[in-house]
Design a protein around this motif. Structure first.
Motif, PDB file in Angstrom:
ATOM      1  N   HIS A 246      -2.667   9.594 -10.543  1.00  0.00           N
ATOM      2  CA  HIS A 246      -3.263  10.778  -9.944  1.00  0.00           C
ATOM      3  C   HIS A 246      -2.740  12.137 -11.102  1.00  0.00           C
ATOM      4  CE1 HIS A 246      -5.468   8.878  -6.620  1.00  0.00           C
ATOM      5  NE2 HIS A 246      -4.361   8.260  -6.588  1.00  0.00           N
TER       6      HIS A 246
ATOM      7  N   THR B 241       0.882  -1.177   0.152  1.00  0.00           N
ATOM      8  CA  THR B 241      -0.178   0.099   0.037  1.00  0.00           C
ATOM      9  C   THR B 241       0.751   1.110  -0.074  1.00  0.00           C
ATOM     10  OG1 THR B 241      -1.818  -0.936   1.287  1.00  0.00           O
ATOM     11  CG2 THR B 241      -1.578   1.249   1.407  1.00  0.00           C
TER      12      THR B 241
ATOM     13  N   GLU C  49      -0.458   5.180  -7.097  1.00  0.00           N
ATOM     14  CA  GLU C  49      -1.015   4.619  -5.834  1.00  0.00           C
ATOM     15  C   GLU C  49      -1.318   3.230  -6.008  1.00  0.00           C
ATOM     16  OE1 GLU C  49      -3.973   5.964  -2.303  1.00  0.00           O
ATOM     17  OE2 GLU C  49      -4.178   6.617  -4.326  1.00  0.00           O
TER      18      GLU C  49
ATOM     19  N   ASP D 206       1.132  11.417  -9.343  1.00  0.00           N
ATOM     20  CA  ASP D 206       1.269  10.394  -8.278  1.00  0.00           C
ATOM     21  C   ASP D 206       0.912   9.105  -8.731  1.00  0.00           C
ATOM     22  OD1 ASP D 206       1.760  12.795  -6.596  1.00  0.00           O
ATOM     23  OD2 ASP D 206       0.088  12.280  -5.298  1.00  0.00           O
TER      24      ASP D 206
ATOM     25  N   THR E  96      -2.986   3.076  -9.842  1.00  0.00           N
ATOM     26  CA  THR E  96      -3.918   4.024  -9.768  1.00  0.00           C
ATOM     27  C   THR E  96      -2.959   5.620 -10.308  1.00  0.00           C
ATOM     28  OG1 THR E  96      -5.593   3.288  -8.748  1.00  0.00           O
ATOM     29  CG2 THR E  96      -5.684   5.559  -9.199  1.00  0.00           C
TER      30      THR E  96
ATOM     31  N   ARG F  45       1.457   5.645  -1.749  1.00  0.00           N
ATOM     32  CA  ARG F  45       1.265   6.557  -2.833  1.00  0.00           C
ATOM     33  C   ARG F  45       2.453   7.392  -2.994  1.00  0.00           C
ATOM     34  NH1 ARG F  45      -3.768  10.470  -3.747  1.00  0.00           N
ATOM     35  NH2 ARG F  45      -2.988  12.156  -5.190  1.00  0.00           N
ATOM     36  N   TRP F  46       3.041   7.403  -4.216  1.00  0.00           N
ATOM     37  CA  TRP F  46       4.427   7.955  -4.646  1.00  0.00           C
ATOM     38  C   TRP F  46       4.291   9.067  -5.274  1.00  0.00           C
ATOM     39  CZ3 TRP F  46       2.971   3.016  -4.409  1.00  0.00           C
ATOM     40  CH2 TRP F  46       3.631   1.917  -3.671  1.00  0.00           C
TER      41      TRP F  46
ATOM     42  N   LYS G 198      -3.187   0.110  -3.213  1.00  0.00           N
ATOM     43  CA  LYS G 198      -4.018  -0.291  -2.086  1.00  0.00           C
ATOM     44  C   LYS G 198      -3.909  -1.755  -1.973  1.00  0.00           C
ATOM     45  CE  LYS G 198      -6.410   4.017  -1.522  1.00  0.00           C
ATOM     46  NZ  LYS G 198      -7.945   4.657  -1.438  1.00  0.00           N
TER      47      LYS G 198
END
Length: 388
Positions: free
Chosen positions: A185, A135, A202, A200, A183, A137-138, A204
Motif C-alpha cells: 500500500h 493475516t 498486507e 504498508d 499487497t 498489515r504492517w 490476508k
C-alpha cells in the motif's frame, strides 16, 4: 573517518565510498520518487550491499558487524534514504541464520535476493496443520518495492486464542513471505526519509509453511558470532544511518560557512563565534557517540565468540544505539540553526538532513523509552529480557 577499532580493509566499504557522489547527486530524484530508483537498487545489489549479513555458508559475506556499520554509515552520509534501505535489506537478511537450513539456503543462495519487511508482531498467525494462516498489515515496510521476500512478525493463535510460551508471554514468530503474495500500500507520505518507500504491507489468510517461520527466542541454525545478538543487529543500522546523516550535515555547514558572507557583519559565516562553537560541539558529539557504538559492537562480537551475550551486553548495545541516534539529531540541529535562512529550502542538503534524522529518532528501537530500559538494568533491575 576511520574506525578507532581497526579491521582488515574490505572492498565493500571502498565501494560504498566510491558510490557516494552518485548517490548524493540523485538525492532530489530519490526524494521525489519516494523510493529508490531500480537502477540504483541493482547497483547496490551487484556491489553486495544486501549480502553483508547473510551467512557465508549460504554464499553471503557475513561481515564483522562493525564493518557493516561503516558501510551503512558511508551510504547514509551520501543519501539518508539509500543508507536506510541498504540497512533494512542487509539487516533483514541476517534472519537467514534462524530459518531451517534447506529454506535458508534456497532463499539466500540466490545472488540477487533482497529481503525486507517488519519484525513487529502486528499480524495474527493461526496455527493449522503444517503451518500457519497469516493475516496482518504492517506499516514502515521500507524498500518493499524492490524485495523478493518480506518478513512479517505475528502473534501466534490456536483456536482463535493467543498461544502462550509461558504464563503471561504469548508466542510470536516471524514469517518469510514471497513478495508476490504480499499487497503493498502506497502510504509513505512522510516529512523525512521520503525516498525509502516505507509504505504498508498486507496479507490476508495466507498459508505459511512451518519451515518458513521462526522465533528469535530459539537458537539460530547457523551458530556464528554474528548471530549472537539478533535484536541489537536488527536495530544496529539505525545509528549508522543517523551518524552518516550527521556527518553530512557537518560537511554541508562547513562548506556553506566558508562561502556565505553575513552581509550585516561583513564577514564569512565561518568567522562567527557561535558557528565555530556549534561545529566544535557537533564534531565532538558525533565522534564520541560513534566511538561508543563501535566499542560496544566489538565488545559484543568478542563476547559472542565465547558464548551467549549477556543481558548487560545487550543493554549496552541498545544504550549505545539510542545515544548515537539522538546525539546525531542534536548535531544536525546545531548545523541547521547555524546555517540560517539557506537551510529552510528543499534545495538545501541541510534541510533534508534535518528532516531525515528527526524521522529516525521516532523509531521504537531508539526512542526515549529505551533509556528507561537500559537505565533500569544499570541500576540493577531485572528487565523484560525479550525487549532486548
Amino acid at each position: 573517518m576511520t574506525s578507532s577499532f581497526p579491521l582488515p580493509a574490505h572492498p565493500l566499504l571502498a565501494t560504498a565510498v566510491e558510490l557516494a557522489p552518485r548517490l548524493s547527486a540523485r538525492s532530489a530524484e530519490i526524494e521525489t520518487a519516494r523510493r529508490l530508483p531500480e537502477d540504483l537498487v541493482a547497483e547496490l545489489n551487484r556491489a553486495g550491499i544486501f549480502r553483508m549479513m547473510i551467512p557465508e555458508t549460504y554464499g553471503g559475506l557475513e561481515l564483522h558487524p562493525a564493518l557493516s556499520f561503516q558501510v551503512i554509515e558511508a551510504l547514509s552520509r551520501a543519501d539518508g534514504a539509500t543508507g536506510w534501505c541498504a540497512m533494512i535489506g542487509s539487516a533483514t537478511a541476517l534472519t537467514a541464520a534462524w530459518l531451517p537450513e534447506p529454506v535458508g539456503r534456497a532463499i539466500f543462495s540466490a545472488p540477487d535476493v533482497i529481503t525486507g519487511g517488519v519484525a513487529a508482531p502486528l499480524g495474527r498467525a493461526e496455527r493449522v496443520e503444517g503451518g500457519h494462516r497469516l493475516t496482518g498489515r504492517w506499516a514502515w515496510a521500507s524498500g518493499s518495492q524492490h524485495c523478493h521476500w518480506l518478513v512479517g512478525g505475528a502473534l501466534v493463535t490456536e483456536g482463535g486464542k493467543p498461544r502462550m510460551v509461558r504464563e503471561g508471554v504469548p508466542e510470536t514468530r516471524l514469517f518469510f513471505l514471497p513478495a508476490r503474495d504480499v499487497t503493498l500500500h502506497d502510504t509513505w507520505f512522510a516529512s523525512g526519509l521520503c525516498g525509502t518507500g516505507s509504505g504498508d504491507m498486507e496479507v490476508k489468510d495466507l498459508f505459511v509453511p512451518d519451515d518458513h517461520g521462526f522465533s528469535f527466542f530459539a537458537p539460530p541454525h547457523v551458530a556464528r558470532p554474528l548471530y549472537g545478538f539478533p535484536f541489537g543487529l536488527l536495530g544496529l543500522g539505525i545509528p549508522a544511518v543517523a551518524l552518516g546523516i550527521a556527518r553530512r550535515a557537518i560537511d554541508e555547514l562547513t562548506t556553506l560557512a566558508r562561502q556565505k558572507t553575513v552581509v550585516v557583519e561583513r564577514r564569512l559565516l565561518a568567522a562567527r563565534p557561535a558557528v565555530q562553537e556549534a561545529v566544535a560541539e557537533a564534531e565532538a558529539e558525533v565522534r564520541a557517540s560513534r566511538a561508543f557504538v563501535l566499542e560496544t559492537i566489538h565488545a559484543l562480537h568478542d563476547e559472542a565468540t565465547r558464548g551467549p551475550v549477556s543481558v548487560r551486553g545487550r543493554a549496552d548495545l541498545r544504550l549505545a544505539m539510542t545515544h548515537a541516534t539522538r546525539s546525531s539529531a542534536r548535531a544536525v540541529d546545531r548545523m541547521y540553526e547555524a546555517a540560517g535562512g539557506p537551510a529552510v529550502f528543499h534545495t538545501s542538503a541541510l534541510q533534508r538532513c534535518f528532516r531525515d534524522v528527526h524521522t529516525l529518532t521516532q523509531h521504537a528501537m531508539v526512542a526515549r523509552p529505551t533509556l528507561e530500559l537500559t537505565g533500569g538494568i544499570l541500576l540493577g533491575f531485572d528487565p523484560p529480557t525479550p525487549v532486548l
